[in-house]
Design a protein around this motif. Structure first.
Motif, PDB file in Angstrom:
ATOM      1  N   GLU A   1       0.808  -1.219   0.000  1.00 15.44           N
ATOM      2  CA  GLU A   1       0.000   0.000   0.000  1.00 15.44           C
ATOM      3  C   GLU A   1       0.840   1.268   0.000  1.00 15.44           C
ATOM      4  O   GLU A   1       0.309   2.356  -0.209  1.00 15.44           O
ATOM      5  N   SER A   2       2.163   1.126   0.220  1.00 14.16           N
ATOM      6  CA  SER A   2       3.020   2.315   0.227  1.00 14.16           C
ATOM      7  C   SER A   2       3.753   2.510  -1.098  1.00 14.16           C
ATOM      8  O   SER A   2       4.576   3.425  -1.227  1.00 14.16           O
ATOM      9  N   LEU A   3       3.471   1.647  -2.063  1.00 11.56           N
ATOM     10  CA  LEU A   3       4.202   1.683  -3.329  1.00 11.56           C
ATOM     11  C   LEU A   3       3.980   3.021  -4.033  1.00 11.56           C
ATOM     12  O   LEU A   3       2.848   3.406  -4.349  1.00 11.56           O
ATOM     13  N   ALA A   4       5.090   3.727  -4.295  1.00 17.70           N
ATOM     14  CA  ALA A   4       5.015   5.028  -4.972  1.00 17.70           C
ATOM     15  C   ALA A   4       5.568   4.968  -6.380  1.00 17.70           C
ATOM     16  O   ALA A   4       5.110   5.693  -7.261  1.00 17.70           O
ATOM     17  N   SER A   5       6.572   4.106  -6.614  1.00 14.89           N
ATOM     18  CA  SER A   5       7.216   4.031  -7.928  1.00 14.89           C
ATOM     19  C   SER A   5       7.329   2.574  -8.353  1.00 14.89           C
ATOM     20  O   SER A   5       7.938   1.762  -7.652  1.00 14.89           O
ATOM     21  N   LEU A   6       6.742   2.242  -9.523  1.00 15.66           N
ATOM     22  CA  LEU A   6       6.782   0.885 -10.061  1.00 15.66           C
ATOM     23  C   LEU A   6       7.222   0.942 -11.509  1.00 15.66           C
ATOM     24  O   LEU A   6       6.574   1.553 -12.356  1.00 15.66           O
ATOM     25  N   ASN A   7       8.357   0.291 -11.805  1.00 16.73           N
ATOM     26  CA  ASN A   7       8.890   0.254 -13.167  1.00 16.73           C
ATOM     27  C   ASN A   7       9.008  -1.195 -13.611  1.00 16.73           C
ATOM     28  O   ASN A   7       9.858  -1.941 -13.127  1.00 16.73           O
ATOM     29  N   LEU A   8       8.134  -1.589 -14.552  1.00 17.22           N
ATOM     30  CA  LEU A   8       8.135  -2.936 -15.113  1.00 17.22           C
ATOM     31  C   LEU A   8       8.438  -2.903 -16.608  1.00 17.22           C
ATOM     32  O   LEU A   8       8.138  -3.857 -17.337  1.00 17.22           O
ATOM     33  N   SER A   9       9.057  -1.836 -17.070  1.00 14.91           N
ATOM     34  CA  SER A   9       9.287  -1.677 -18.501  1.00 14.91           C
ATOM     35  C   SER A   9      10.291  -2.693 -19.032  1.00 14.91           C
ATOM     36  O   SER A   9      11.116  -3.221 -18.289  1.00 14.91           O
ATOM     37  N   VAL A  10      10.181  -2.963 -20.320  1.00 17.48           N
ATOM     38  CA  VAL A  10      11.075  -3.868 -21.047  1.00 17.48           C
ATOM     39  C   VAL A  10      11.095  -5.247 -20.391  1.00 17.48           C
ATOM     40  O   VAL A  10      12.116  -5.741 -19.930  1.00 17.48           O
ATOM     41  N   ASN A  11       9.913  -5.853 -20.324  1.00 20.52           N
ATOM     42  CA  ASN A  11       9.759  -7.236 -19.918  1.00 20.52           C
ATOM     43  C   ASN A  11       8.894  -7.936 -20.962  1.00 20.52           C
ATOM     44  O   ASN A  11       8.802  -7.464 -22.101  1.00 20.52           O
ATOM     45  N   ARG A  12       8.289  -9.039 -20.588  1.00 15.64           N
ATOM     46  CA  ARG A  12       7.428  -9.773 -21.523  1.00 15.64           C
ATOM     47  C   ARG A  12       6.049 -10.017 -20.923  1.00 15.64           C
ATOM     48  O   ARG A  12       5.411 -11.023 -21.174  1.00 15.64           O
ATOM     49  N   LEU A  13       5.607  -9.048 -20.126  1.00 15.94           N
ATOM     50  CA  LEU A  13       4.295  -9.174 -19.487  1.00 15.94           C
ATOM     51  C   LEU A  13       3.192  -9.173 -20.540  1.00 15.94           C
ATOM     52  O   LEU A  13       3.227  -8.404 -21.501  1.00 15.94           O
ATOM     53  N   SER A  14       2.212 -10.021 -20.337  1.00 18.69           N
ATOM     54  CA  SER A  14       1.077 -10.078 -21.248  1.00 18.69           C
ATOM     55  C   SER A  14      -0.207 -10.123 -20.431  1.00 18.69           C
ATOM     56  O   SER A  14      -0.192 -10.150 -19.206  1.00 18.69           O
ATOM     57  N   GLY A  15      -1.330 -10.141 -21.128  1.00 21.15           N
ATOM     58  CA  GLY A  15      -2.620 -10.169 -20.457  1.00 21.15           C
ATOM     59  C   GLY A  15      -3.369  -8.861 -20.607  1.00 21.15           C
ATOM     60  O   GLY A  15      -2.932  -7.936 -21.295  1.00 21.15           O
TER      61      GLY A  15
END
Length: 794
Positions: A154-168
């Protein structure tokens, strides 16, 4: 009562000692728990550590604290608060639960590794997540994100998931973002779904949202997104969004960077977007299907510094009525549109302008004389238009110019002397015009920054000046299709970075200087159609092909004539950034009497670091004599060797069979004798071989590729026999090729040059080329892999 103060002091000390001991014990226990958690992470998540990043992660009784371990940072009280494994090269399946148990971990940086798995967190009840920063960019994550992760962190302020292979489905996977989120980057993945259905519950802190380079579709933006009043950076580029650009974007009153490029947006640009752009610094709407004008409401964008409207269908007079009024504009890109008329003089009012790109429109008239009222201009790109007249001498006042591209216009006259002497000019692209005059005799004496001199297909005359030896940064020199003559100065061998040298279709004389072998980076040498005489220098193979690595990525077009005698652009390699194929076919090729040509496009990237060699060598249509140097066999990466139409004698060296990468070999129209080397059976990549019109004899090899070529590739020799020619024991004289053989020859040429594109150009500038071909039906005729249809550049 006398002893009471003393007893009280002793009591306090004892209590303090007990508290300190308890705290120390607690801290030791906490550190022990942290060590266990980190070692569990290493055991469960790390399958390989090729850089030895975690080698010192070992528990010992003498050092039970992990705060000294690589990648670990602790707070002032000794608890692990930051883990930074950026670019550590770690490989494994991520078990983030082992790190969640670190009760004081706030910042986790895992970018630049090879982690797979997902963000599953099943210890939420026992160990609440207090992570504020999580960077997992540049990994191999492909599985869906656990629903429990966002709910627990719940404290997450910055999330970087760029340049992966996430789908959905993006709208459902990210529906539970915590209200604390400020920075969200999931660009360069495979996420899909209708973006307009995305509901972000609370985004009052969000200021960066990057969803670019996914597969999102829809015809609008989420209504909930308009509630993100602090949003400063919104990037939805390179998706599949369509219809008109939503006017609701105007509700985002704090936007500084808006990127909607490379979608399927159509229609007009909404005027509402300009009414609230007082904060906008960067706007990119390129690569869509937008039409009409750029709205006048954008006059209020007095903070705008970068504007990219390229690759659309815009027209009208907005350059003078709107763009010219933007006081802080530094970058203006409007290539590949439908803007016609003269380039507005009012663009000279943009005193902070650094980049002006008007490539591939329909501009006519002269180049404005006042573009350099500001000294800030660094790139001036006007290629692929219909501009005429000379280059104004005022261009020489742009003292910061680094790139000039006036290619493929109707310009003429001489290049002003002050343009040649611009102190920072590195790239001069002016091919496909009618420029005349001579190359300055003092070129590179006053400045030696030139990296590319692309002057081909003009009317330049005179000689290559001796001072060319001082252009030590030169990578690509193209002087082909001009009226140049004289000898090549030996000093050109000083150019250690020279990769491409094109002098073909001129009137050069004398010997080919052996000093060219000193050009350590030379991998493309085209000297065809001149008057060179003497022997082929054996030194050409001495050190060529190392190639200096740099960040340059050259866009090129290779033009292949399919048989027209009057077409003078045979085998032309052109610098081709910012020019559309329709402009090439609509003017340049037509004016050169060329209709039966094929145009191939791609991007070249230097990859040789050592042990390279020349990959393209064309010395055809000259007056060369003597034997073929045996040293050519050392050019192990050579893919095209054309020595045809000379006066070469002697036998074909057996060693040429060691050129296993060879795709094109033309030795025709010489005076070569003897037999075809038996080593030619090892040339398995050979797609075109022409040995015709020599004095060769003996049997054509039945092994390897040779008998797959048509008879025309062996005709007019004194004693060759065997398939595809008549059998060696046949008394029937050799005759002209019949119509069916001629048809076979035509199909062969097509196959040969497909092989050429799949081979030689893949090696330009040292190797790797991201190569694409325009004609999809090639795939159906020839079994060629890793090809794709070239996307439209408009």
């Amino acid at each position: 009562m006398v002893d009471e103060p003393w007893l009280q002091f002793i009591t306090h000390c004892f209590i303090f000692y007990l508290l300190a001991a308890s705290m120390a014990s607690s801290q030791n226990q906490n550190q022990s728990n942290e060590v266990k958690a980190l070692l569990d992470f290493k055991k469960n998540s790390i399958e390989a550590d090729p850089k030895g990043f975690l080698e010192d992660w070992i528990w010992s009784p003498s050092s039970s604290s992990p705060c000294s371990w690589v990648g670990v940072s602790c707070s002032l009280t000794g608890e692990v608060s930051v883990l930074n494994f950026t670019n550590a090269g770690l490989i494994g399946r991520l078990h983030i639960d082992d790190l969640i148990v670190l009760e004081n971990l706030q910042h986790l940086h895992l970018s630049g590794n090879s982690f797979s798995g997902n963000l599953f967190h099943d210890k939420a009840s026992s160990y609440p997540c207090i992570i504020e920063t999580l960077d997992l960019s540049f990994n191999n994550l492909s599985e869906p994100i656990s629903e429990t992760f966002f709910k627990s962190c719940e404290s997450l302020a910055s999330l970087n998931l760029s340049v992966n292979r996430l789908s959905g489905d993006f709208p459902s996977l990210f529906s539970d973002l915590p209200p604390s989120i400020e920075f969200l980057d999931i660009s360069y993945n495979n996420l899909s779904g209708n973006l307009s259905t995305f509901e972000i519950k609370d985004c009052f802190k969000l200021f960066v949202l990057n969803l670019s380079n996914n597969a999102l579709h829809g015809n609008g933006i989420p209504q909930s997104l308009t509630n993100c009043k602090l949003l400063e950076n919104l990037d939805l580029s390179d998706n599949k969004l369509q219809d008109e650009i939503p006017a609701a974007l105007s509700n985002l009153g704090n936007l500084k960077h808006l990127n909607l490029a490379h979608n399927n947006f159509s229609g007009n640009i909404p005027p509402e977007l300009g009414t609230t752009c007082r904060t906008l610094v960067e706007l990119d709407l390129s690569g869509n299907k937008l039409s009409s004008e750029f709205p006048e409401t954008f006059k209020s964008c007095d903070s705008l510094q970068s504007l990219n409207l390229g690759n659309n269908q815009l027209s009208g007079h907005f350059l003078s009525t709107v763009i010219s009024t933007l006081p802080k504009l530094e970058i203006l890109q409007v290539p590949f549109n439908n803007i016609s008329g003269a380039i507005p003089l009012s663009l000279g009012n943009l005193t902070k302008l650094q980049v002006l790109n008007l490539n591939s429109n329909a501009f006519s008239g002269n180049i404005p004389f006042n573009l350099c009222y500001s000294s800030s201009l660094q790139k001036l790109q006007l290629a692929g238009n219909f501009l005429s007249g000379p280059i104004p001498s005022d261009i020489g006042k742009c003292k910061n110019l680094r790139t000039i591209d006036f290619s493929l216009n109707n310009l003429n006259g001489t290049i002003p002397p002050n343009v040649w002497m611009l102190p920072h000019l590195s790239d001069l692209f002016i091919w496909g015009n009618s420029f005349s005059g001579e190359i300055p005799k003092d070129i590179c004496l006053r400045q030696s920054n030139f990296e590319a001199l692309i002057l081909n297909n003009n009317l330049f005359s005179g000689k290559i000046p001796e001072s060319i030896r001082h252009c030590k940064n030169l990578t690509w020199l193209s002087l082909s299709f001009n009226h140049l003559g004289g000898e090549i100065p030996a000093g050109i061998g000083n150019l250690q970075k020279l990769s491409i040298l094109q002098l073909n279709h001129n009137s050069f004389i004398g010997k080919i200087p052996p000093e060219l072998g000193n050009c350590k980076s030379l991998i493309w040498l085209d000297l065809n159609n001149n008057y060179f005489s003497g022997n082929i220098p054996s030194e050409l193979a001495s050190k060529a092909g190392i190639v200096f690595n740099n960040d340059r990525q050259w866009e090129y077009a290779f033009i292949r004539n399919e048989g027209e005698k009057d077409c003078n652009v045979i085998n032309s390699l052109l610098y081709f950034e910012g020019i559309g194929l329709e402009r090439l076919h609509g003017g340049f090729l037509d004016s050169n009497s060329c209709s039966a040509v094929r145009v191939y496009r791609g991007t070249v990237i230097s990859t040789f670091t050592s042990n390279g060699s020349m990959i393209y060598l064309d010395l055809s249509f000259n007056l060369l004599f003597g034997s073929i140097p045996d040293s050519l066999s050392s050019m192990s990466h050579l893919q095209v060797l054309n020595l045809g139409h000379n006066r070469l004698t002697g036998t074909i060296p057996e060693s040429l069979g060691s050129l296993r990468a060879l795709g094109i070999l033309d030795l025709s129209h010489n005076q070569l004798e003897g037999k075809i080397p038996t080593s030619f059976k090892f040339l398995s990549f050979l797609s075109d071989l022409d040995l015709s019109n020599n004095n060769l004899n003996g049997s054509i090899l039945s092994e390897g590729q040779l008998e797959t070529f048509p008879a025309s590739r062996f005709e007019n020799n004194t004693g060759l026999c065997g398939s595809p020619l008549p059998p060696c024991d046949s008394s029937k004289p050799q005759t002209d090729i019949n119509p069916s053989t001629e048809k076979e020859s035509n199909w062969f040429w097509l196959a040969a040059w497909i092989g050429f594109i799949n081979g030689v150009i893949i090696g330009v500038c040292g190797g790797l080329i991201l190569f694409q071909v325009k004609k999809q039906w090639f795939l159906k005729i020839f079994r060629i892999t890793r090809w794709a249809e070239t996307p439209s550049r408009r």
